[in-house]
Design an enzyme around this catalytic site. Structure first.
Site, mmCIF file in Angstrom:
data_model
loop_
_atom_site.group_PDB
_atom_site.id
_atom_site.type_symbol
_atom_site.label_atom_id
_atom_site.label_comp_id
_atom_site.label_asym_id
_atom_site.label_seq_id
_atom_site.Cartn_x
_atom_site.Cartn_y
_atom_site.Cartn_z
ATOM 1 N N ASP A 96 0.803 -1.229 0.000
ATOM 2 C CA ASP A 96 0.000 0.000 0.000
ATOM 3 C C ASP A 96 0.830 1.270 0.000
ATOM 4 O O ASP A 96 0.373 2.326 0.425
ATOM 5 C CB ASP A 96 -0.908 -0.008 1.247
ATOM 6 C CG ASP A 96 -0.105 -0.122 2.537
ATOM 7 O OD1 ASP A 96 1.142 -0.058 2.485
ATOM 8 O OD2 ASP A 96 -0.719 -0.288 3.608
ATOM 9 N N GLU A 118 -0.898 -8.948 -1.450
ATOM 10 C CA GLU A 118 -1.505 -8.378 -0.227
ATOM 11 C C GLU A 118 -2.640 -7.420 -0.603
ATOM 12 O O GLU A 118 -2.715 -6.280 -0.142
ATOM 13 C CB GLU A 118 -0.474 -7.691 0.663
ATOM 14 C CG GLU A 118 -0.914 -7.530 2.105
ATOM 15 C CD GLU A 118 0.066 -6.714 2.936
ATOM 16 O OE1 GLU A 118 0.192 -5.515 2.706
ATOM 17 O OE2 GLU A 118 0.718 -7.300 3.829
ATOM 18 N N GLU A 132 -1.977 5.138 3.252
ATOM 19 C CA GLU A 132 -1.932 3.760 2.743
ATOM 20 C C GLU A 132 -3.294 3.190 2.386
ATOM 21 O O GLU A 132 -3.420 2.431 1.428
ATOM 22 C CB GLU A 132 -1.232 2.844 3.758
ATOM 23 C CG GLU A 132 0.259 3.091 3.908
ATOM 24 C CD GLU A 132 0.603 4.221 4.865
ATOM 25 O OE1 GLU A 132 -0.332 4.837 5.450
ATOM 26 O OE2 GLU A 132 1.802 4.522 5.037
ATOM 27 N N HIS A 204 6.080 4.417 13.346
ATOM 28 C CA HIS A 204 6.487 5.300 12.250
ATOM 29 C C HIS A 204 5.342 5.896 11.432
ATOM 30 O O HIS A 204 5.591 6.606 10.469
ATOM 31 C CB HIS A 204 7.387 4.526 11.271
ATOM 32 C CG HIS A 204 6.629 3.501 10.477
ATOM 33 N ND1 HIS A 204 6.336 2.260 10.965
ATOM 34 C CD2 HIS A 204 6.064 3.564 9.256
ATOM 35 C CE1 HIS A 204 5.636 1.587 10.062
ATOM 36 N NE2 HIS A 204 5.457 2.354 9.013
ATOM 37 N N ARG A 206 2.574 7.983 9.469
ATOM 38 C CA ARG A 206 2.453 9.408 9.140
ATOM 39 C C ARG A 206 1.312 10.090 9.894
ATOM 40 O O ARG A 206 1.429 11.254 10.271
ATOM 41 C CB ARG A 206 2.211 9.589 7.640
ATOM 42 C CG ARG A 206 3.497 9.642 6.867
ATOM 43 C CD ARG A 206 3.267 9.727 5.381
ATOM 44 N NE ARG A 206 4.530 9.473 4.719
ATOM 45 C CZ ARG A 206 5.349 10.422 4.275
ATOM 46 N NH1 ARG A 206 5.020 11.695 4.380
ATOM 47 N NH2 ARG A 206 6.496 10.110 3.709
ATOM 48 N N HIS A 237 12.765 4.221 13.278
ATOM 49 C CA HIS A 237 12.614 4.446 11.831
ATOM 50 C C HIS A 237 13.358 5.745 11.459
ATOM 51 O O HIS A 237 13.280 6.730 12.190
ATOM 52 C CB HIS A 237 11.115 4.573 11.532
ATOM 53 C CG HIS A 237 10.763 4.506 10.079
ATOM 54 N ND1 HIS A 237 10.998 5.551 9.217
ATOM 55 C CD2 HIS A 237 10.199 3.529 9.334
ATOM 56 C CE1 HIS A 237 10.591 5.215 8.002
ATOM 57 N NE2 HIS A 237 10.107 3.982 8.046
HETATM 58 C C1 UD1 Z 1 6.733 4.298 3.992
HETATM 59 C C2 UD1 Z 1 5.314 3.922 3.563
HETATM 60 C C3 UD1 Z 1 4.591 3.230 4.706
HETATM 61 C C4 UD1 Z 1 5.378 2.074 5.260
HETATM 62 C C5 UD1 Z 1 6.774 2.538 5.621
HETATM 63 C C6 UD1 Z 1 7.575 1.337 6.016
HETATM 64 C C7 UD1 Z 1 4.223 5.451 1.988
HETATM 65 C C8 UD1 Z 1 3.352 6.635 1.841
HETATM 66 N N1 UD1 Z 1 4.554 5.112 3.251
HETATM 67 O O1 UD1 Z 1 6.628 5.290 5.009
HETATM 68 O O2 UD1 Z 1 3.351 2.738 4.221
HETATM 69 O O3 UD1 Z 1 4.733 1.598 6.408
HETATM 70 O O4 UD1 Z 1 7.393 3.162 4.481
HETATM 71 O O5 UD1 Z 1 8.696 1.651 6.741
HETATM 72 O O6 UD1 Z 1 4.595 4.856 1.003
HETATM 73 N N2 UD1 Z 1 14.240 7.522 5.244
HETATM 74 C C9 UD1 Z 1 15.610 7.377 5.304
HETATM 75 N N3 UD1 Z 1 16.164 6.160 4.964
HETATM 76 C C10 UD1 Z 1 15.421 5.113 4.566
HETATM 77 C C11 UD1 Z 1 14.030 5.261 4.529
HETATM 78 C C12 UD1 Z 1 13.452 6.478 4.850
HETATM 79 O O7 UD1 Z 1 16.319 8.298 5.638
HETATM 80 O O8 UD1 Z 1 15.980 4.049 4.269
HETATM 81 C C13 UD1 Z 1 13.643 8.833 5.592
HETATM 82 C C14 UD1 Z 1 13.827 9.863 4.445
HETATM 83 O O9 UD1 Z 1 14.019 11.133 5.001
HETATM 84 C C15 UD1 Z 1 12.473 9.791 3.736
HETATM 85 C C16 UD1 Z 1 11.545 9.603 4.929
HETATM 86 O O10 UD1 Z 1 12.243 8.689 5.790
HETATM 87 O O11 UD1 Z 1 12.188 10.958 2.994
HETATM 88 C C17 UD1 Z 1 10.182 9.099 4.605
HETATM 89 O O12 UD1 Z 1 10.210 7.951 3.774
HETATM 90 P P1 UD1 Z 1 8.867 7.531 2.951
HETATM 91 O O13 UD1 Z 1 9.163 6.312 2.170
HETATM 92 O O14 UD1 Z 1 8.304 8.693 2.220
HETATM 93 O O15 UD1 Z 1 7.800 7.217 4.062
HETATM 94 P P2 UD1 Z 1 7.820 6.313 5.327
HETATM 95 O O16 UD1 Z 1 7.336 7.180 6.427
HETATM 96 O O17 UD1 Z 1 9.107 5.598 5.446
HETATM 97 N N1 UDP Z 2 11.583 -4.739 10.653
HETATM 98 C C1 UDP Z 2 12.952 -4.945 10.484
HETATM 99 N N2 UDP Z 2 13.817 -4.217 11.271
HETATM 100 C C2 UDP Z 2 13.381 -3.308 12.189
HETATM 101 C C3 UDP Z 2 11.985 -3.107 12.329
HETATM 102 C C4 UDP Z 2 11.115 -3.832 11.534
HETATM 103 O O1 UDP Z 2 13.381 -5.753 9.661
HETATM 104 O O2 UDP Z 2 14.223 -2.695 12.866
HETATM 105 C C5 UDP Z 2 10.643 -5.503 9.783
HETATM 106 C C6 UDP Z 2 9.506 -6.215 10.495
HETATM 107 O O3 UDP Z 2 9.875 -7.532 10.869
HETATM 108 C C7 UDP Z 2 8.393 -6.196 9.459
HETATM 109 C C8 UDP Z 2 8.686 -4.978 8.631
HETATM 110 O O4 UDP Z 2 10.006 -4.566 8.955
HETATM 111 O O5 UDP Z 2 8.462 -7.322 8.587
HETATM 112 C C9 UDP Z 2 7.697 -3.895 8.949
HETATM 113 O O6 UDP Z 2 8.101 -2.710 8.354
HETATM 114 P P1 UDP Z 2 7.519 -1.311 8.808
HETATM 115 O O7 UDP Z 2 7.007 -1.410 10.194
HETATM 116 O O8 UDP Z 2 8.553 -0.311 8.488
HETATM 117 O O9 UDP Z 2 6.323 -1.092 7.766
HETATM 118 P P2 UDP Z 2 4.789 -1.525 7.758
HETATM 119 O O10 UDP Z 2 4.701 -2.998 7.898
HETATM 120 O O11 UDP Z 2 4.104 -0.758 8.867
HETATM 121 O O12 UDP Z 2 4.302 -1.030 6.429
#
Ligand code: UD1
Ligand code: UDP
Length: 365
Positions: A96, A118, A132, A204, A206, A237
């Protein structure tokens, strides 16, 4: 030979798509290509390395603190180019995220069929989880195959008018990934005391940025101070809206450990070592019940109702007082704890990727 392009953007997509990629790679009729949008950079790379998957194409889309609009705009343009070059027979996307919606829309414009892994999870509230729920609903309108993890996800799709013949109930591929990783999970080498109970935390979302997340952090601080004999571990995160607040509020508490995101097998080991888990993650809600760990979910709604109905997950919202009360209750009341530590797996049996590959083989071969 058919060409299938598997798209991954973020950590959870990579974890849940990895079993499908690895199963497809064993098939002789298909040329599997992996496209990383790299909506996440470090979090995605960490997972791909741990599953031994190397992307064939990398869009390197992550920008610090990216807005959703600029992210999807860049992804659509880049996907346009890639789809014209690659011309796959089908594309698979998981979940999502913004990467999934961009992928479904770009493929729709190019008339390339998409399999949605999914599919069908719903809260029926477009604000929760944000964005999402909307991403998943819109993706569902655009795709050809719906790989629904559960019977209730299938029902949601039928309610929206999706044709029954286009839905396959597969189980969630996260359980395939979990079982593989659990078999090789390392001993947890994080300087924790195995004789003391561990509360594992992740957060984490939003829709929690700002006041709700601050309230979550204050509740965590209070819980740690009230329970000095309990250890807390929070892999934070990297989203700056989370990381900066978490460190400002929780650093320096002796029994509260903040750390960088853990690689997948280490995180599984941390879940196995935990007494209970406090989270707003989607994937963790699915994995922890299979490991027999009670989960308190800091959200008002969940698109994963099965484990709540079966008693191993409880929705507790983001109100600080409610969080404190719910965690304290499980720490103090062993029978309440045992009633949630069921060791059942409502989301899958570890065979989901095989079912997805079978459905694709039936279509293409
Ligand atoms: C995204 C997904 C969310 C998912 C989450 C999993 C969307 C809208 N959201 O949220 O559904 O649950 O990922 O973790 O698609 N960043 C880093 N390094 C990384 C990853 C992220 O620095 O490896 C920081 C960056 O500043 C980036 C910010 O996190 O701009 C947000 O990342 P983004 O993918 O937009 O959204 P998430 O909040 O991570
Ligand atoms: N996870 C991981 N390392 C961490 C925290 C989570 O590998 O430090 C894994 C966790 O086992 C799960 C996935 O990341 O499979 C969940 O990701 P996240 O919570 O970022 O996203 P969401 O599932 O909410 O979209």
């Amino acid at each position: 030979m058919k060409k299938i392009l598997c798209v991954v953007g973020t950590r959870p997509e990579a974890i849940k798509m990895a079993p499908v990629i690895l199963a497809l790679k064993k098939e002789r009729w298909v040329d599997v290509r992996v496209l990383a949008t790299a909506q996440h950079r470090h979090l995605l790379d960490q997972i791909l390395v741990s599953f031994g998957i190397e992307p064939d194409i990398d869009l390197d889309a992550m920008r610090p603190n990216q807005t959703l609009t600029s992210l999807i705009a860049h992804l659509l343009l880049d996907l346009d180019t890639v789809l014209l070059q690659e011309r796959p027979d089908a594309v698979l996307a998981q979940g999502d995220t913004t990467s999934v919606l961009a992928c479904a829309l770009a493929c729709f414009y190019h008339r390339i069929p998409v399999g949605h892994v999914e599919a069908g999870l719903r809260t029926w509230d477009m604000q929760q989880p944000f964005p999402e729920e909307a991403n998943r609903v819109m993706t569902g309108r655009l795709v050809r195959w719906h790989f629904a993890p559960t019977a209730s996800a299938r029902q949601n799709l039928l309610k929206e008018g999706v044709c029954a013949a286009d839905i396959v109930v597969t189980g969630n591929t996260v359980i395939d990934a979990l079982l593989t990783a659990a078999a090789r999970a390392p001993a947890l080498n994080l300087d924790l005391d195995p004789s003391r109970r561990l509360v594992l935390v992740t957060s984490h979302r939003r829709e929690h940025f700002g006041a709700p997340f601050l309230d979550i952090c204050r509740a965590l601080r209070t819980l740690a101070e009230r329970n000095p004999e309990v250890q807390f571990l929070y892999p934070v995160h990297p989203n700056p809206n989370i990381k900066e607040v978490a460190h400002a509020c929780l650093a320096g508490i002796p029994n509260f450990r903040l750390c960088a995101p853990l690689d997948y097998t280490t995180f599984i080991a941390a879940m196995q070592a935990a007494y209970l888990i406090l989270t707003d993650s989607g994937g963790v809600q699915e994995e922890a019940p299979a490991l027999g760990k009670p989960v308190l979910v800091m959200r008002d709604e969940t698109e994963r109702p099965e484990a709540v109905e079966q008693g191993c997950v409880k929705l507790i919202g983001t109100n600080g007082d409610h969080i404190i009360e719910a965690v304290q209750h499980l720490l103090d009341d062993e029978s309440a704890y045992r009633a949630m530590a069921l060791g059942i797996s409502p989301y899958g049996d570890g065979q989901a990727a095989g079912r997805i590959v079978n459905a694709l083989r039936e279509h293409f071969v």
